[in-house]
Design a protein around this motif. Structure first.
Motif, short mmCIF file in Angstrom:
data_model
loop_
_atom_site.label_atom_id
_atom_site.label_comp_id
_atom_site.label_asym_id
_atom_site.label_seq_id
_atom_site.Cartn_x
_atom_site.Cartn_y
_atom_site.Cartn_z
N LYS A 1 -6.42 15.82 0.36
CA LYS A 1 -6.23 16.71 -0.79
C LYS A 1 -6.04 15.93 -2.09
CE LYS A 1 -5.98 20.00 2.33
NZ LYS A 1 -7.19 20.77 2.67
N ILE A 2 -6.84 14.88 -2.25
CA ILE A 2 -6.73 14.06 -3.45
C ILE A 2 -8.07 14.04 -4.17
CG2 ILE A 2 -7.22 11.89 -2.20
CD1 ILE A 2 -5.17 10.57 -4.16
N ALA A 3 -8.04 14.30 -5.47
CA ALA A 3 -9.27 14.34 -6.27
C ALA A 3 -9.96 12.98 -6.23
CB ALA A 3 -8.94 14.72 -7.70
N ALA B 1 0.81 -1.22 0.00
CA ALA B 1 0.00 0.00 0.00
C ALA B 1 0.84 1.27 0.00
CB ALA B 1 -0.94 0.00 1.20
N GLU B 2 1.95 1.27 0.71
CA GLU B 2 2.74 2.50 0.78
C GLU B 2 3.22 2.92 -0.59
OE1 GLU B 2 6.28 4.57 3.42
OE2 GLU B 2 5.96 2.41 3.56
N GLN B 3 3.71 1.97 -1.37
CA GLN B 3 4.19 2.27 -2.71
C GLN B 3 3.03 2.72 -3.60
OE1 GLN B 3 7.33 2.49 -3.74
NE2 GLN B 3 6.56 3.21 -5.74
N VAL B 4 1.89 2.03 -3.48
CA VAL B 4 0.72 2.39 -4.28
C VAL B 4 0.25 3.80 -3.94
CG1 VAL B 4 -1.71 1.87 -4.73
CG2 VAL B 4 -0.05 0.01 -4.60
N PHE B 5 0.19 4.11 -2.66
CA PHE B 5 -0.31 5.41 -2.23
C PHE B 5 0.61 6.55 -2.70
CE2 PHE B 5 -2.80 3.66 1.69
CZ PHE B 5 -3.71 3.07 0.81
N LYS B 6 1.88 6.26 -2.86
CA LYS B 6 2.81 7.28 -3.35
C LYS B 6 2.67 7.48 -4.85
CE LYS B 6 6.36 6.68 0.22
NZ LYS B 6 7.74 6.21 0.50
N GLU B 7 2.19 6.47 -5.55
CA GLU B 7 2.10 6.54 -7.02
C GLU B 7 0.80 7.18 -7.51
OE1 GLU B 7 2.58 2.65 -8.64
OE2 GLU B 7 4.65 2.41 -7.90
N ILE B 8 -0.26 7.10 -6.73
CA ILE B 8 -1.57 7.52 -7.25
C ILE B 8 -1.73 9.04 -7.24
CG2 ILE B 8 -2.66 5.36 -6.59
CD1 ILE B 8 -3.89 6.84 -4.18
N ASP B 9 -2.54 9.54 -8.15
CA ASP B 9 -2.81 10.98 -8.21
C ASP B 9 -4.29 11.31 -8.05
OD1 ASP B 9 -3.95 10.26 -10.63
OD2 ASP B 9 -2.50 11.35 -11.88
N SER B 10 -5.15 10.28 -7.97
CA SER B 10 -6.59 10.51 -7.81
C SER B 10 -7.23 9.19 -7.40
CB SER B 10 -7.22 11.03 -9.11
OG SER B 10 -7.00 10.12 -10.16
N ILE B 11 -8.52 9.28 -7.09
CA ILE B 11 -9.27 8.11 -6.62
C ILE B 11 -10.60 8.04 -7.34
CG2 ILE B 11 -10.55 7.17 -4.63
CD1 ILE B 11 -8.30 8.15 -2.84
N LYS B 12 -11.00 6.81 -7.69
CA LYS B 12 -12.35 6.54 -8.18
C LYS B 12 -12.94 5.47 -7.28
CE LYS B 12 -13.31 6.45 -12.54
NZ LYS B 12 -14.28 7.56 -12.61
N ILE B 13 -14.14 5.74 -6.74
CA ILE B 13 -14.82 4.77 -5.88
C ILE B 13 -16.04 4.22 -6.60
CG2 ILE B 13 -15.75 4.29 -3.60
CD1 ILE B 13 -14.42 6.76 -2.53
N TYR C 1 -15.75 13.70 0.64
CA TYR C 1 -15.47 14.92 1.40
C TYR C 1 -14.19 14.77 2.23
CZ TYR C 1 -20.15 16.64 0.22
OH TYR C 1 -21.26 17.09 -0.45
N TRP C 2 -14.05 13.63 2.92
CA TRP C 2 -12.85 13.41 3.73
C TRP C 2 -11.59 13.34 2.87
CZ3 TRP C 2 -15.81 9.02 6.55
CH2 TRP C 2 -16.51 9.54 7.65
N LEU C 3 -11.67 12.59 1.78
CA LEU C 3 -10.49 12.40 0.95
C LEU C 3 -10.01 13.70 0.33
CD1 LEU C 3 -11.62 9.03 -0.63
CD2 LEU C 3 -9.53 9.35 0.70
N LEU D 1 -3.75 8.67 3.76
CA LEU D 1 -3.30 9.32 2.53
C LEU D 1 -2.83 10.75 2.81
CD1 LEU D 1 -5.96 8.03 -0.02
CD2 LEU D 1 -3.50 7.60 -0.11
N GLY D 2 -3.49 11.43 3.74
CA GLY D 2 -3.06 12.77 4.10
C GLY D 2 -1.64 12.77 4.65
N LYS D 3 -1.31 11.74 5.41
CA LYS D 3 0.05 11.64 5.95
C LYS D 3 1.05 11.30 4.85
CE LYS D 3 0.83 9.86 9.98
NZ LYS D 3 0.89 8.92 11.11
N VAL D 4 0.71 10.33 4.01
CA VAL D 4 1.60 9.92 2.92
C VAL D 4 1.86 11.09 1.98
CG1 VAL D 4 1.79 8.45 0.87
CG2 VAL D 4 0.98 7.47 3.04
N ARG D 5 0.85 11.90 1.74
CA ARG D 5 0.97 13.01 0.79
C ARG D 5 1.52 14.29 1.43
NH1 ARG D 5 -1.99 12.69 -3.85
NH2 ARG D 5 -2.84 14.82 -3.66
N GLY D 6 1.83 14.20 2.73
CA GLY D 6 2.50 15.31 3.40
C GLY D 6 1.60 16.43 3.88
N PHE D 7 0.30 16.18 3.95
CA PHE D 7 -0.62 17.22 4.41
C PHE D 7 -0.94 17.11 5.90
CE2 PHE D 7 -1.56 16.82 -0.16
CZ PHE D 7 -1.31 18.13 -0.55
N ILE D 8 -0.53 16.01 6.52
CA ILE D 8 -0.76 15.81 7.95
C ILE D 8 0.56 15.42 8.60
CG2 ILE D 8 -1.92 14.43 9.72
CD1 ILE D 8 -4.18 13.98 7.72
#
Length: 609
Positions: A321-323, A287-299, A314-316, A421-428
């Protein structure tokens, strides 16, 4: 949706297991049931429209006894709710079949088999399976090969169990797109579409994979091939499902029980993050590697799970801060999509077997999406097995058709994902605020549960109304959607939900003194906007039912009824406000006398389109 059971029992009457197993599968939704048993006097079948208890009594009256048999609860798709359409289906007094799913090319198969002289007694797609197997069996006398040949011609999704009257200690099962498992005992073997049907008899479980065909005897799996036709093995696991979770205990309904289990279910799911921290490894080793590679999310999700996804958006977007894009799975899978290999595709399903969601994931992967995460409540189900990453919620078994604790635990999982994801992306840099909110959540939910007596007083006001309107704004709009869905599901009252700001753009025309309007109005930054929308309702003579917070100033009056949940709990407020709308639907259903746990026309696990 539909349920399959079957067993070979060396030293016991198989009817005991078949009826017990079908009763435990009633929650999945059904309209008829039946069993077929190999007896000393040939293949005996009992089918009845209605509850399993009717079929059980008929089997007792006929004194059916045998060691090998299959059973089924049917949720009608092809053909009406009639005894001839109920399973099992029999061909030539020799072959008996039960089936979940849909055979998409059944009309062509039906025409082919009619040309061979077969007469059809039902309108179902399942009967073509029985006749196709029978036609091949006459030539080979090998049940395993016969089922393999028949399945090669079927298109669609299915779980199948087949017995032959002249093979008294043998059963063949096949799976493609619908859940099916094998339970191993001593001198006995069981099959079912859900582990809840077998855990009273065994906990050693083999989960079949798509394309598997297996031959069973009382000693277990005699032969198994995979979708390529090659011999394969499937490892048995020990089920952790608690028998207590499958029993009502002191509660009147499973839905009531599961509403009250939410403090524990939420605490158990939150424990994953509180013990290990908001770390990527909670979602899988890569997951750590995946989370660093992604730029957006589709649910991708359906029903209640779709509403949890809307909340998560809303949370994401605010925390990580990820689309984030959210789509109904059954719509996504039938449109042209633009694939993004850097987008994480998240699927959400309580059962992990929702066919539309599973097929949407397959479609996304076929279009070039490489990263996937399943959020699911059932171990080893289809979606987790097909996904790169997985997070299992800890809701425990959920029996009531209308989802409650599965929804709130999904929200906890998605909140944990957003913070991670907020932590991985440096926002938290400091997650203590989020950890504190999770620790407080079970107590906040318990406070909301304590409001039940007040909510009960509202139920009679709703019971005779033909429609209801639910309003919310921002992150609480999906909770209004969920509230409207719950009311529809178990009370059969028409209910709609709108973002409160949309009221003046059309729905306000519906408001009169006979239209109850439920408002989710927490003390957040949108409260003043929501209060303005409430004034619009009051000005048209509408009656308001407001779920608010202790620390706001929404005032009650003759036509404005207010129930206050705990002080505004901040970022996790949507989870807390879910509880009162669940309780409202439950008590309105009690007032109307509807079948709370088994609402008409609905199924728990939707394994057909």
């Amino acid at each position: 949706m539909c349920g399959i059971v079957g067993s070979i029992r060396t030293n016991a009457n198989v009817v005991e297991f078949l009826t017990d197993g079908l009763k435990r599968l009633e929650y999945r939704g059904y309209d008829s049931s039946g069993i077929a048993v190999q007896t000393d006097n040939g293949l005996k079948r009992v089918r009845r429209v209605g509850r399993v208890a009717l079929m059980e009594q008929a089997a007792k009256d006929k004194g059916i006894y045998g060691h090998t048999g299959i059973g089924h609860t049917r949720w009608a798709t092809h053909g009406g709710v009639t005894e001839p359409n109920a399973h099992p289906h029999i061909s030539g007094d020799l072959i008996s079949v039960v089936h979940n799913g849909i055979i998409e090319n059944f009309e062509a198969e039906r025409t082919r088999l009619q040309g061979l002289g077969y007469v059809f007694e039902s309108q179902t797609d399942t009967e073509v399976i029985a006749h196709a197997v029978h036609d091949n069996y006459k030539k080979t006398q090998d049940l395993f090969t016969t089922v393999q040949q028949a399945c090669a011609n079927f298109h669609g999704a299915y779980a199948i169990a087949v017995i032959a009257n002249d093979k008294p200690s043998q059963m063949v099962v096949a799976r493609m797109g619908c859940p099916l498992l094998i339970g191993l005992g001593k001198g006995e073997v069981f099959i079912a579409s859900d582990v809840s049907a077998v855990v009273a008899f065994t906990r050693e479980i083999i989960y079949l994979e798509d394309g598997d065909i297996a031959q069973l005897t009382a000693d277990g799996v005699a032969k198994l091939i995979d979708k390529t036709g090659k011999t394969a093995t499937r490892t048995a696991t020990t089920s952790q499902v608690s028998l207590a979770s499958l029993e009502l205990g002191a509660y009147s309904h499973f839905m009531q029980k599961e509403i009250y289990e939410q403090p524990k279910a939420v605490a158990d799911t939150a424990e994953i993050f509180l013990d290990a921290g908001f770390i990527p490894q909670n979602f899988g080793k890569n997951a750590e590697q995946v989370f660093k590679e992604i730029d957006s999310i589709k649910i991708l999700a359906c029903g209640t799970s779709y509403y949890s996804a809307l909340t998560a958006k809303y949370w994401l977007e605010s925390i990580a801060k990820i689309a984030t894009d959210v789509e109904i799975a059954s719509e996504y899978r039938y449109r042209d999509v633009i694939a993004n290999p850097k987008q994480l595709v998240i699927t959400i399903s309580q059962s992990g077997e929702t066919l539309d969601t599973m097929e949407a994931l397959k479609y996304a992967q076929s279009q070039g999406h490489t990263h996937s995460l399943a959020i699911c409540n059932v171990m080893e189900s289809a979606l987790p097995r097909a996904s790169e990453l997985v997070f299992y919620t800890r809701a425990g078994a959920e029996i009531g058709v209308a989802s409650t604790k599965a929804f709130t635990t999904q929200l906890v999982a998605l909140f944990g994902l957003a913070v991670t994801l907020g932590k991985v992306r440096g926002f938290i840099s400091d997650d203590s605020e989020y950890s504190s909110a999770l620790r407080s959540l079970p107590n906040d939910i318990q406070y909301a549960l304590n409001l039940e007596p007040q909510i009960t007083t509202w139920a009679s006001k709703f019971a005779e109304k033909p429609s209801a309107l639910f309003l919310g704004r921002g992150i609480h709009y999906p909770i209004a959607l969920e509230g409207a869905l719950k009311l529809k599901e178990i009370t059969y009252i028409h209910a709609e939900s709108y973002p409160a700001g949309e009221l003046k753009h059309g729905p306000l025309a519906l408001v009169d003194d006979n239209m109850p309007v439920v408002v989710i109005a927490p003390n957040d930054n949108l409260l003043d906007k929501v209060k303005a929308n409430m004034q619009e309702v009051s000005a048209r003579g509408g009656e308001l039912f407001v779920f608010s917070d202790l620390d706001n100033n929404v005032e009650a009056s003759d036509k404005v009824h207010v129930i206050r949940t705990p002080r505004h709990v901040g970022v996790l407020s949507p989870i807390v406000h879910t509880i009162p709308v669940q309780l409202l639907a439950y008590h309105v259903a009690l007032s109307k006398g509807t079948d709370v746990d088994k609402p008409r026309n609905l199924a728990k696990s939707v394994t057909v389109e």
